[in-house]
Design a protein around this motif. Structure first.
Motif, PDB file in Angstrom:
ATOM      1  N   HIS A 148       0.856  -1.180   0.000  1.00  0.00           N
ATOM      2  CA  HIS A 148       0.000   0.000   0.000  1.00  0.00           C
ATOM      3  C   HIS A 148       0.896   1.236   0.000  1.00  0.00           C
ATOM      4  N   ILE A 149       0.840   2.017  -1.078  1.00  0.00           N
ATOM      5  CA  ILE A 149       1.637   3.248  -1.148  1.00  0.00           C
ATOM      6  C   ILE A 149       0.871   4.345  -0.392  1.00  0.00           C
ATOM      7  N   CYS A 150       1.445   4.775   0.740  1.00  0.00           N
ATOM      8  CA  CYS A 150       0.731   5.689   1.638  1.00  0.00           C
ATOM      9  C   CYS A 150       1.135   7.146   1.451  1.00  0.00           C
ATOM     10  N   GLY A 151       2.117   7.411   0.605  1.00  0.00           N
ATOM     11  CA  GLY A 151       2.529   8.803   0.395  1.00  0.00           C
ATOM     12  C   GLY A 151       3.987   8.896   0.003  1.00  0.00           C
ATOM     13  N   LEU A 152       4.564  10.055   0.296  1.00  0.00           N
ATOM     14  CA  LEU A 152       5.939  10.361  -0.118  1.00  0.00           C
ATOM     15  C   LEU A 152       6.806  10.693   1.089  1.00  0.00           C
ATOM     16  N   LEU A 175       4.429  17.972  -5.477  1.00  0.00           N
ATOM     17  CA  LEU A 175       4.450  16.692  -6.193  1.00  0.00           C
ATOM     18  C   LEU A 175       3.391  15.743  -5.621  1.00  0.00           C
ATOM     19  N   HIS A 176       3.269  15.738  -4.301  1.00  0.00           N
ATOM     20  CA  HIS A 176       2.261  14.912  -3.623  1.00  0.00           C
ATOM     21  C   HIS A 176       0.847  15.289  -4.114  1.00  0.00           C
ATOM     22  N   ARG A 177       0.589  16.589  -4.191  1.00  0.00           N
ATOM     23  CA  ARG A 177      -0.725  17.045  -4.678  1.00  0.00           C
ATOM     24  C   ARG A 177      -0.936  16.664  -6.137  1.00  0.00           C
ATOM     25  N   ARG A 178       0.123  16.823  -6.935  1.00  0.00           N
ATOM     26  CA  ARG A 178       0.033  16.535  -8.363  1.00  0.00           C
ATOM     27  C   ARG A 178      -0.283  15.045  -8.593  1.00  0.00           C
ATOM     28  N   ILE A 179       0.363  14.188  -7.826  1.00  0.00           N
ATOM     29  CA  ILE A 179       0.132  12.745  -7.968  1.00  0.00           C
ATOM     30  C   ILE A 179      -1.320  12.419  -7.606  1.00  0.00           C
ATOM     31  N   LEU A 192       2.905  12.628   4.138  1.00  0.00           N
ATOM     32  CA  LEU A 192       4.002  13.415   3.575  1.00  0.00           C
ATOM     33  C   LEU A 192       5.054  13.500   4.680  1.00  0.00           C
ATOM     34  N   SER A 193       6.061  12.631   4.572  1.00  0.00           N
ATOM     35  CA  SER A 193       7.092  12.557   5.617  1.00  0.00           C
ATOM     36  C   SER A 193       8.251  13.472   5.243  1.00  0.00           C
ATOM     37  N   MET A 194       8.335  14.597   5.931  1.00  0.00           N
ATOM     38  CA  MET A 194       9.388  15.576   5.642  1.00  0.00           C
ATOM     39  C   MET A 194       9.770  16.264   6.951  1.00  0.00           C
ATOM     40  N   GLY A 195      11.064  16.486   7.123  1.00  0.00           N
ATOM     41  CA  GLY A 195      11.528  17.253   8.273  1.00  0.00           C
ATOM     42  C   GLY A 195      12.330  16.408   9.246  1.00  0.00           C
ATOM     43  N   MET A 196      13.521  16.901   9.602  1.00  0.00           N
ATOM     44  CA  MET A 196      14.400  16.251  10.567  1.00  0.00           C
ATOM     45  C   MET A 196      14.722  17.279  11.660  1.00  0.00           C
ATOM     46  N   SER A 197      15.662  16.945  12.531  1.00  0.00           N
ATOM     47  CA  SER A 197      15.924  17.820  13.687  1.00  0.00           C
ATOM     48  C   SER A 197      16.114  19.293  13.308  1.00  0.00           C
ATOM     49  N   ASP A 198      16.900  19.531  12.253  1.00  0.00           N
ATOM     50  CA  ASP A 198      17.269  20.917  11.943  1.00  0.00           C
ATOM     51  C   ASP A 198      16.238  21.663  11.115  1.00  0.00           C
ATOM     52  N   ASP A 199      15.311  20.927  10.503  1.00  0.00           N
ATOM     53  CA  ASP A 199      14.447  21.627   9.549  1.00  0.00           C
ATOM     54  C   ASP A 199      12.960  21.285   9.667  1.00  0.00           C
ATOM     55  N   TYR A 200      12.571  20.557  10.738  1.00  0.00           N
ATOM     56  CA  TYR A 200      11.165  20.124  10.753  1.00  0.00           C
ATOM     57  C   TYR A 200      10.163  21.279  10.821  1.00  0.00           C
TER      58      TYR A 200
END
Ligand SMILES: *Cc1c(COP(=O)(O)O)cnc(C)c1O
Length: 223
Positions: A148-152, A175-179, A192-200
């Motif tokens: 199951h592809i749940c996102g990016l 891109l997520h919206r476009r798909i 939409l999994s994005m963001g780590m310690s320095d940039d979340y």
């Protein structure tokens, strides 16, 4: 309250509703993870298959959700399938096909994210935006049987240039919206999994629903 509990609480207090915190525990000990668990954390991210399965065996609590976030080699897929609540780092069609095959064989459905490469660095793994648009236009995903592809999932360029980082995150979100427009029948394609310690915080500003935070919770890693 321990330092780890305090840091988790501080990060949580800044996350909007609906944003999931993945505590990236790679290279940290089982005792450290248990401390985060005692503080209420339930989702952990690991980047090596053997490390994930060993920690899962040592911490069998069934309400822990282990996310795989590292580069996955095809020959390690069999060992991972059935152990990860989410594989965040599918970086090629070949790997996706391998996860599908092994999941079907194991009688499980694997939840995955496709990793997008938008950062300036050459070395990061992932689909290019063009490859992903092409993949969904071809509708190859209809042939998946046990995935199951749940996102990016995306990572920004490793730079102090905040504008560049925010721009990278906005490109992944667009891109997520476009798909979703190209394939409106895709179900549950909402992560939409994005963001780590320095940039979340920048990632959340761009629409992230899942942040992967290691150092800001556990401190520096000892490699
Ligand atoms: C290690 C890692 C993280 C966590 O990075 P920190 O800077 O320690 O928060 C997040 N995502 C991925 C894919 C990673 O490999």
């Amino acid at each position: 309250m321990t330092d780890i509990a305090r840091r988790i609480a501080a990060i949580r207090s800044t996350l909007p509703d609906g944003v999931e915190l993945v505590a990236v525990s790679k290279f940290h000990t089982v005792e450290t993870i248990a401390e985060a668990y005692a503080a209420g954390q339930r989702v952990f991210g690991e980047s090596r298959v053997q490390e994930l399965t060993a920690k899962q065996a040592a911490l069998p609590a069934s309400d822990i959700r282990w996310h795989f976030i590292g580069h996955l080699q095809t020959n390690k897929v069999r060992a991972l399938v059935g152990h990860a609540a989410l594989i965040e780092s599918i970086d090629s069609e070949r790997l996706l096909a391998a996860v599908d095959r092994e999941s079907e064989r194991a009688g499980v459905v694997s939840r995955v994210l496709l990793q997008v490469h938008v950062a300036a660095e050459e070395t990061k793994f992932g689909f290019s935006p063009e490859e992903l648009l092409d993949y969904f236009s071809r509708r190859t995903f209809e042939h998946l049987r046990a995935v199951h592809i749940c996102g990016l999932m995306g990572m920004a360029t490793n730079t102090d240039d905040r504008l560049r980082v925010a721009d990278d995150f906005r490109r992944v979100a667009a891109l997520h919206r476009r798909i979703s427009e190209i394939a409106p029948d895709l179900r549950g394609f909402d992560t939409l999994s994005m963001g780590m310690s320095d940039d979340y915080p920048l990632a959340i500003g761009a629409g992230s629903t899942m942040v992967r935070v290691g150092t800001a919770i556990f401190g520096p890693r000892q490699y």
